[in-house]
Design a protein around this motif. Structure first.
Motif, PDB file in Angstrom:
ATOM      1  N   ILE A 246     -68.764  35.128 -41.587  1.00 37.59           N
ATOM      2  CA  ILE A 246     -67.584  34.008 -41.579  1.00 37.59           C
ATOM      3  C   ILE A 246     -68.112  32.786 -40.619  1.00 37.59           C
ATOM      4  CG2 ILE A 246     -65.012  33.225 -41.882  1.00 37.59           C
ATOM      5  CD1 ILE A 246     -64.853  36.710 -41.601  1.00 37.59           C
ATOM      6  N   LYS A 247     -68.565  32.840 -39.213  1.00 33.36           N
ATOM      7  CA  LYS A 247     -69.545  32.067 -38.668  1.00 33.36           C
ATOM      8  C   LYS A 247     -70.521  31.175 -39.401  1.00 33.36           C
ATOM      9  CE  LYS A 247     -66.961  33.343 -34.505  1.00 33.36           C
ATOM     10  NZ  LYS A 247     -67.713  33.203 -32.828  1.00 33.36           N
ATOM     11  N   LYS A 248     -71.313  32.037 -39.971  1.00 38.46           N
ATOM     12  CA  LYS A 248     -72.014  31.200 -41.332  1.00 38.46           C
ATOM     13  C   LYS A 248     -72.081  30.471 -41.986  1.00 38.46           C
ATOM     14  CE  LYS A 248     -75.374  33.640 -41.687  1.00 38.46           C
ATOM     15  NZ  LYS A 248     -75.983  35.033 -41.839  1.00 38.46           N
ATOM     16  N   ASP A 249     -71.056  30.594 -42.593  1.00 42.77           N
ATOM     17  CA  ASP A 249     -70.113  30.236 -43.685  1.00 42.77           C
ATOM     18  C   ASP A 249     -69.436  29.345 -43.120  1.00 42.77           C
ATOM     19  OD1 ASP A 249     -71.314  31.257 -45.962  1.00 42.77           O
ATOM     20  OD2 ASP A 249     -70.666  32.688 -45.937  1.00 42.77           O
ATOM     21  N   GLU A 250     -69.380  28.751 -41.548  1.00 42.71           N
ATOM     22  CA  GLU A 250     -68.524  27.705 -41.522  1.00 42.71           C
ATOM     23  C   GLU A 250     -67.051  27.689 -42.254  1.00 42.71           C
ATOM     24  OE1 GLU A 250     -69.931  24.265 -41.566  1.00 42.71           O
ATOM     25  OE2 GLU A 250     -71.561  23.783 -40.299  1.00 42.71           O
ATOM     26  N   LEU A 251     -66.725  29.002 -41.880  1.00 41.97           N
ATOM     27  CA  LEU A 251     -65.457  29.277 -42.768  1.00 41.97           C
ATOM     28  C   LEU A 251     -64.252  29.567 -41.103  1.00 41.97           C
ATOM     29  CD1 LEU A 251     -65.799  32.222 -45.845  1.00 41.97           C
ATOM     30  CD2 LEU A 251     -65.017  29.265 -46.040  1.00 41.97           C
ATOM     31  N   PRO A 252     -62.757  29.450 -41.836  1.00 44.22           N
ATOM     32  CA  PRO A 252     -61.865  29.269 -40.439  1.00 44.22           C
ATOM     33  C   PRO A 252     -61.199  30.743 -40.566  1.00 44.22           C
ATOM     34  CG  PRO A 252     -60.543  28.335 -42.386  1.00 44.22           C
ATOM     35  CD  PRO A 252     -62.131  28.668 -42.643  1.00 44.22           C
ATOM     36  N   ILE A 253     -61.098  30.610 -39.198  1.00 42.61           N
ATOM     37  CA  ILE A 253     -60.800  32.509 -38.533  1.00 42.61           C
ATOM     38  C   ILE A 253     -59.347  32.470 -37.442  1.00 42.61           C
ATOM     39  CG2 ILE A 253     -61.255  34.338 -37.247  1.00 42.61           C
ATOM     40  CD1 ILE A 253     -63.875  33.937 -37.266  1.00 42.61           C
ATOM     41  N   TYR A 254     -58.951  33.801 -38.548  1.00 39.93           N
ATOM     42  CA  TYR A 254     -57.288  32.841 -38.066  1.00 39.93           C
ATOM     43  C   TYR A 254     -57.849  33.512 -36.484  1.00 39.93           C
ATOM     44  CZ  TYR A 254     -52.396  34.472 -37.391  1.00 39.93           C
ATOM     45  OH  TYR A 254     -50.883  34.677 -36.463  1.00 39.93           O
ATOM     46  N   ASP A 255     -56.962  32.813 -35.467  1.00 33.11           N
ATOM     47  CA  ASP A 255     -56.415  33.984 -33.931  1.00 33.11           C
ATOM     48  C   ASP A 255     -55.093  33.475 -33.585  1.00 33.11           C
ATOM     49  OD1 ASP A 255     -57.327  34.220 -31.332  1.00 33.11           O
ATOM     50  OD2 ASP A 255     -58.232  32.171 -31.032  1.00 33.11           O
ATOM     51  N   PRO A 256     -54.671  34.897 -33.679  1.00 36.32           N
ATOM     52  CA  PRO A 256     -53.369  35.168 -33.319  1.00 36.32           C
ATOM     53  C   PRO A 256     -52.937  35.201 -31.960  1.00 36.32           C
ATOM     54  CG  PRO A 256     -54.199  36.963 -33.457  1.00 36.32           C
ATOM     55  CD  PRO A 256     -55.203  36.248 -33.988  1.00 36.32           C
ATOM     56  N   GLU A 257     -51.618  34.802 -31.337  1.00 37.74           N
ATOM     57  CA  GLU A 257     -51.756  33.688 -29.785  1.00 37.74           C
ATOM     58  C   GLU A 257     -51.850  35.432 -29.423  1.00 37.74           C
ATOM     59  OE1 GLU A 257     -48.100  31.811 -30.128  1.00 37.74           O
ATOM     60  OE2 GLU A 257     -48.988  30.030 -31.455  1.00 37.74           O
ATOM     61  N   ASP A 258     -50.687  36.590 -29.670  1.00 38.46           N
ATOM     62  CA  ASP A 258     -50.880  37.617 -29.244  1.00 38.46           C
ATOM     63  C   ASP A 258     -51.708  38.588 -29.213  1.00 38.46           C
ATOM     64  OD1 ASP A 258     -48.629  36.508 -28.009  1.00 38.46           O
ATOM     65  OD2 ASP A 258     -47.510  37.250 -29.466  1.00 38.46           O
ATOM     66  N   ASN A 259     -52.235  39.726 -29.082  1.00 42.01           N
ATOM     67  CA  ASN A 259     -53.072  40.875 -29.996  1.00 42.01           C
ATOM     68  C   ASN A 259     -52.284  41.756 -30.146  1.00 42.01           C
ATOM     69  OD1 ASN A 259     -55.149  39.511 -27.851  1.00 42.01           O
ATOM     70  ND2 ASN A 259     -54.666  40.459 -26.132  1.00 42.01           N
ATOM     71  N   PRO A 260     -52.867  42.181 -31.103  1.00 41.31           N
ATOM     72  CA  PRO A 260     -51.807  43.107 -32.324  1.00 41.31           C
ATOM     73  C   PRO A 260     -51.473  44.882 -30.880  1.00 41.31           C
ATOM     74  CG  PRO A 260     -54.636  42.922 -32.797  1.00 41.31           C
ATOM     75  CD  PRO A 260     -54.019  41.494 -32.199  1.00 41.31           C
ATOM     76  N   ASP A 261     -51.331  45.224 -31.807  1.00 35.74           N
ATOM     77  CA  ASP A 261     -50.588  46.609 -31.326  1.00 35.74           C
ATOM     78  C   ASP A 261     -51.853  47.546 -31.677  1.00 35.74           C
ATOM     79  OD1 ASP A 261     -48.689  45.350 -30.395  1.00 35.74           O
ATOM     80  OD2 ASP A 261     -47.491  46.124 -32.239  1.00 35.74           O
TER      81      ASP A 261
END
Length: 216
Positions: A63-78
């Motif tokens: 995903i980073k190689k294609d320079e696509l945005p990655i969703y970063d949640p504020e809280d860690n998932p359960d």
């Protein structure tokens, strides 16, 4: 900090440890340091988690190689439930397989494109060499000026007429850094009976294996 010991039922151990991990206020100690890691309980589950983590890292890299945005949640998932682990494992396996297949197909397409690009420039430049040779045999009064390679072409023509041998030709593409060694090899193999002309391809060609760019 307080040192305590917990006794849990095997069926409830996963849920209890998950809840303690979500709190983030517990540090665990290994009470069996001499036990081999392959003989510990839940070793298969740990391996499955490590394998899924490896696949997630691979997906993140692509995903980073294609320079696509990655969703970063504020809280860690359960932590997922044991039943959800099976679905996640199947999903990650499917995505990993599909992405590897896409990369393989993309590399094959890029390789074919590079080969066709090399062939196109090879044919174009070879035709230019033949046009220059054809112009060298036309009468001088039909041309405005003589090319710089006319003398060499004329010598080749006279040699072919005297020896009654038909001169052959071979065309191809060689990386620039190997051109000197290639000329030396041709000179030794043909014992000096070789006429070599070269021209550079004006565009860069990417190598899909090592992700490098070559100038031929």
């Amino acid at each position: 900090m307080t040192l305590c010991q917990l006794f849990l039922q095997p069926d409830a151990a996963y849920s209890c440890i998950s809840e303690l991990g979500e709190l983030g206020i517990v540090q665990f100690r290994d009470l069996n340091p001499n036990v081999n890691s392959f003989q510990r309980k839940y070793v298969n589950e740990v391996r499955r988690c490590e394998e899924m983590e490896r696949k997630l890292r691979f997906l993140e890299t692509e995903i980073k190689k294609d320079e696509l945005p990655i969703y970063d949640p504020e809280d860690n998932p359960d932590a997922p439930k044991p039943r959800e682990m099976i679905d996640l494992e199947a999903t990650f396996e499917k995505l990993d397989h599909e992405l590897k297949e896409i990369n393989t197909n993309a590399d094959a397409l890029l390789r074919n494109f590079n080969e066709l690009t090399e062939l196109k420039h090879n044919l174009t430049m070879t035709q230019g060499f033949f046009d220059d040779a054809e112009m060298a045999f036309t009468p001088a009064h039909n041309r405005n000026q003589r090319d710089s390679d006319d003398d060499q072409v004329q010598l080749l023509y006279e040699y072919s007429m005297i020896s009654h041998n038909k001169l052959g030709f071979i065309t191809g593409v060689v990386p620039r850094e190997r051109m000197v060694a290639f000329e030396r090899m041709l000179w030794r193999v043909c014992r000096g009976n070789v006429f070599l002309r070269q021209a550079e391809i004006p565009e860069l060609i990417e190598d899909p294996v090592s992700v490098r760019f070559f100038l031929f």
